[in-house]
Design a protein around this motif. Structure first.
Motif, PDB file in Angstrom:
ATOM      1  N   THR A 110       0.844  -1.199   0.000  1.00 22.44           N
ATOM      2  CA  THR A 110       0.000   0.000   0.000  1.00 22.44           C
ATOM      3  C   THR A 110       0.878   1.247   0.000  1.00 22.44           C
ATOM      4  O   THR A 110       0.629   2.211  -0.751  1.00 22.44           O
ATOM      5  CB  THR A 110      -0.955  -0.011   1.210  1.00 22.44           C
ATOM      6  N   ALA A 111       1.923   1.240   0.819  1.00 22.24           N
ATOM      7  CA  ALA A 111       2.851   2.385   0.874  1.00 22.24           C
ATOM      8  C   ALA A 111       3.556   2.554  -0.469  1.00 22.24           C
ATOM      9  O   ALA A 111       3.696   3.679  -0.981  1.00 22.24           O
ATOM     10  CB  ALA A 111       3.859   2.192   1.991  1.00 22.24           C
ATOM     11  N   ARG A 112       3.993   1.451  -1.075  1.00 26.91           N
ATOM     12  CA  ARG A 112       4.672   1.511  -2.372  1.00 26.91           C
ATOM     13  C   ARG A 112       3.703   2.035  -3.436  1.00 26.91           C
ATOM     14  O   ARG A 112       4.089   2.846  -4.297  1.00 26.91           O
ATOM     15  CB  ARG A 112       5.210   0.134  -2.745  1.00 26.91           C
ATOM     16  N   ASN A 113       2.434   1.533  -3.383  1.00 29.58           N
ATOM     17  CA  ASN A 113       1.412   1.972  -4.335  1.00 29.58           C
ATOM     18  C   ASN A 113       1.226   3.486  -4.232  1.00 29.58           C
ATOM     19  O   ASN A 113       1.162   4.195  -5.249  1.00 29.58           O
ATOM     20  CB  ASN A 113       0.112   1.223  -4.098  1.00 29.58           C
ATOM     21  N   MET A 114       1.114   3.980  -3.004  1.00 35.90           N
ATOM     22  CA  MET A 114       0.923   5.421  -2.806  1.00 35.90           C
ATOM     23  C   MET A 114       2.148   6.188  -3.330  1.00 35.90           C
ATOM     24  O   MET A 114       2.015   7.248  -3.956  1.00 35.90           O
ATOM     25  CB  MET A 114       0.672   5.740  -1.335  1.00 35.90           C
ATOM     26  N   HIS A 115       3.327   5.642  -3.086  1.00 34.11           N
ATOM     27  CA  HIS A 115       4.563   6.288  -3.543  1.00 34.11           C
ATOM     28  C   HIS A 115       4.594   6.323  -5.070  1.00 34.11           C
ATOM     29  O   HIS A 115       4.930   7.372  -5.681  1.00 34.11           O
ATOM     30  CB  HIS A 115       5.784   5.544  -2.974  1.00 34.11           C
ATOM     31  N   LEU A 116       4.213   5.194  -5.724  1.00 35.91           N
ATOM     32  CA  LEU A 116       4.201   5.137  -7.182  1.00 35.91           C
ATOM     33  C   LEU A 116       3.143   6.079  -7.760  1.00 35.91           C
ATOM     34  O   LEU A 116       3.374   6.759  -8.775  1.00 35.91           O
ATOM     35  CB  LEU A 116       3.985   3.708  -7.677  1.00 35.91           C
ATOM     36  N   ARG A 117       1.972   6.157  -7.121  1.00 37.68           N
ATOM     37  CA  ARG A 117       0.926   7.083  -7.586  1.00 37.68           C
ATOM     38  C   ARG A 117       1.389   8.527  -7.467  1.00 37.68           C
ATOM     39  O   ARG A 117       1.128   9.365  -8.356  1.00 37.68           O
ATOM     40  CB  ARG A 117      -0.363   6.867  -6.786  1.00 37.68           C
ATOM     41  N   ALA A 118       2.077   8.789  -6.373  1.00 43.18           N
ATOM     42  CA  ALA A 118       2.587  10.157  -6.194  1.00 43.18           C
ATOM     43  C   ALA A 118       3.619  10.477  -7.277  1.00 43.18           C
ATOM     44  O   ALA A 118       3.656  11.584  -7.831  1.00 43.18           O
ATOM     45  CB  ALA A 118       3.176  10.324  -4.806  1.00 43.18           C
ATOM     46  N   ALA A 119       4.464   9.469  -7.588  1.00 43.97           N
ATOM     47  CA  ALA A 119       5.474   9.674  -8.642  1.00 43.97           C
ATOM     48  C   ALA A 119       4.814   9.871  -9.974  1.00 43.97           C
ATOM     49  O   ALA A 119       5.231  10.721 -10.789  1.00 43.97           O
ATOM     50  CB  ALA A 119       6.442   8.506  -8.676  1.00 43.97           C
ATOM     51  N   LEU A 120       3.753   9.102 -10.288  1.00 44.67           N
ATOM     52  CA  LEU A 120       3.016   9.244 -11.546  1.00 44.67           C
ATOM     53  C   LEU A 120       2.345  10.605 -11.608  1.00 44.67           C
ATOM     54  O   LEU A 120       2.340  11.281 -12.673  1.00 44.67           O
ATOM     55  CB  LEU A 120       1.956   8.137 -11.699  1.00 44.67           C
ATOM     56  N   ALA A 121       1.759  11.009 -10.502  1.00 43.58           N
ATOM     57  CA  ALA A 121       1.081  12.322 -10.481  1.00 43.58           C
ATOM     58  C   ALA A 121       2.097  13.441 -10.684  1.00 43.58           C
ATOM     59  O   ALA A 121       1.827  14.433 -11.362  1.00 43.58           O
ATOM     60  CB  ALA A 121       0.332  12.491  -9.162  1.00 43.58           C
ATOM     61  N   ALA A 122       3.275  13.301 -10.122  1.00 44.95           N
ATOM     62  CA  ALA A 122       4.307  14.317 -10.262  1.00 44.95           C
ATOM     63  C   ALA A 122       4.857  14.342 -11.690  1.00 44.95           C
ATOM     64  O   ALA A 122       5.208  15.387 -12.218  1.00 44.95           O
ATOM     65  CB  ALA A 122       5.432  14.078  -9.265  1.00 44.95           C
ATOM     66  N   ALA A 123       4.925  13.169 -12.319  1.00 41.07           N
ATOM     67  CA  ALA A 123       5.444  13.061 -13.688  1.00 41.07           C
ATOM     68  C   ALA A 123       4.435  13.561 -14.704  1.00 41.07           C
ATOM     69  O   ALA A 123       4.787  13.960 -15.807  1.00 41.07           O
ATOM     70  CB  ALA A 123       5.841  11.625 -13.995  1.00 41.07           C
ATOM     71  N   ALA A 124       3.210  13.623 -14.389  1.00 44.14           N
ATOM     72  CA  ALA A 124       2.186  14.021 -15.344  1.00 44.14           C
ATOM     73  C   ALA A 124       1.974  15.481 -15.414  1.00 44.14           C
ATOM     74  O   ALA A 124       2.483  16.454 -15.201  1.00 44.14           O
ATOM     75  CB  ALA A 124       0.861  13.408 -14.945  1.00 44.14           C
TER      76      ALA A 124
END
Length: 124
Positions: A110-124
Motif C-alpha cells: 500500500t505504501a509503495r502503491n501510494m509512492h508510485l501514484r505520487a510519482a506518476l502524479a508528479a510526472a504528469a
C-alpha cells in the motif's frame, strides 16, 4: 443376600453312659440324628448364601470390568482429541503468523502503491 446365620456352637456330644437301657440308646441316637440334620440344614443354608454371594460378587466384578473397558475407550478417545487439539493449535499459530506476514506485506505494498501514484502524479 442376607448374611448367613452364625455357626452353631460346638457343644460336646451327649455322654453315653454304659449300662443304660435300650430306650435311652435309641433316644440318644435320635438326638444325634436330629443334631446331624440341623447341622446339614445349616451347612446347606450357608452354602446357598455363599453361592448367592458369589453370583453377586461375580456380577459386580463384571460391571466393574465393563466400566474399566468403557473408561479405557474414553481415555483413548480423549487422548486422540487432545492430539487433534494440539495439531489445531499449531495450525492456528501458523495461520496467525501468515496473517501477520500478509498484513505487513499489504502495508508495504500500500505504501509503495501510494509512492508510485505520487510519482506518476508528479510526472504528469
Amino acid at each position: 443376600a442376607p448374611p448367613s446365620p452364625s455357626c452353631p456352637s460346638a457343644a460336646p456330644p451327649p455322654s453315653r453312659g454304659h449300662g443304660k437301657s435300650r430306650g435311652n440308646e435309641e433316644e440318644e441316637a435320635a438326638d444325634d440324628r436330629s443334631v446331624a440334620l440341623q447341622l446339614l440344614e445349616t451347612l446347606a443354608h450357608d452354602n446357598t448364601v455363599m453361592e448367592c454371594n458369589l453370583r453377586d460378587y461375580d456380577t459386580a466384578l463384571n460391571v466393574v470390568l465393563e466400566e474399566i473397558e468403557r473408561l479405557q475407550a474414553e481415555e483413548s478417545e480423549l487422548q486422540t482429541a487432545s492430539g487433534q487439539a494440539d495439531q489445531l493449535r499449531e495450525l492456528l499459530a501458523r495461520e496467525l503468523d501468515a496473517r501477520e506476514q500478509l498484513r505487513d506485506e499489504n502495508e508495504a505494498l500500500t505504501a509503495r502503491n501510494m509512492h508510485l501514484r505520487a510519482a506518476l502524479a508528479a510526472a504528469a
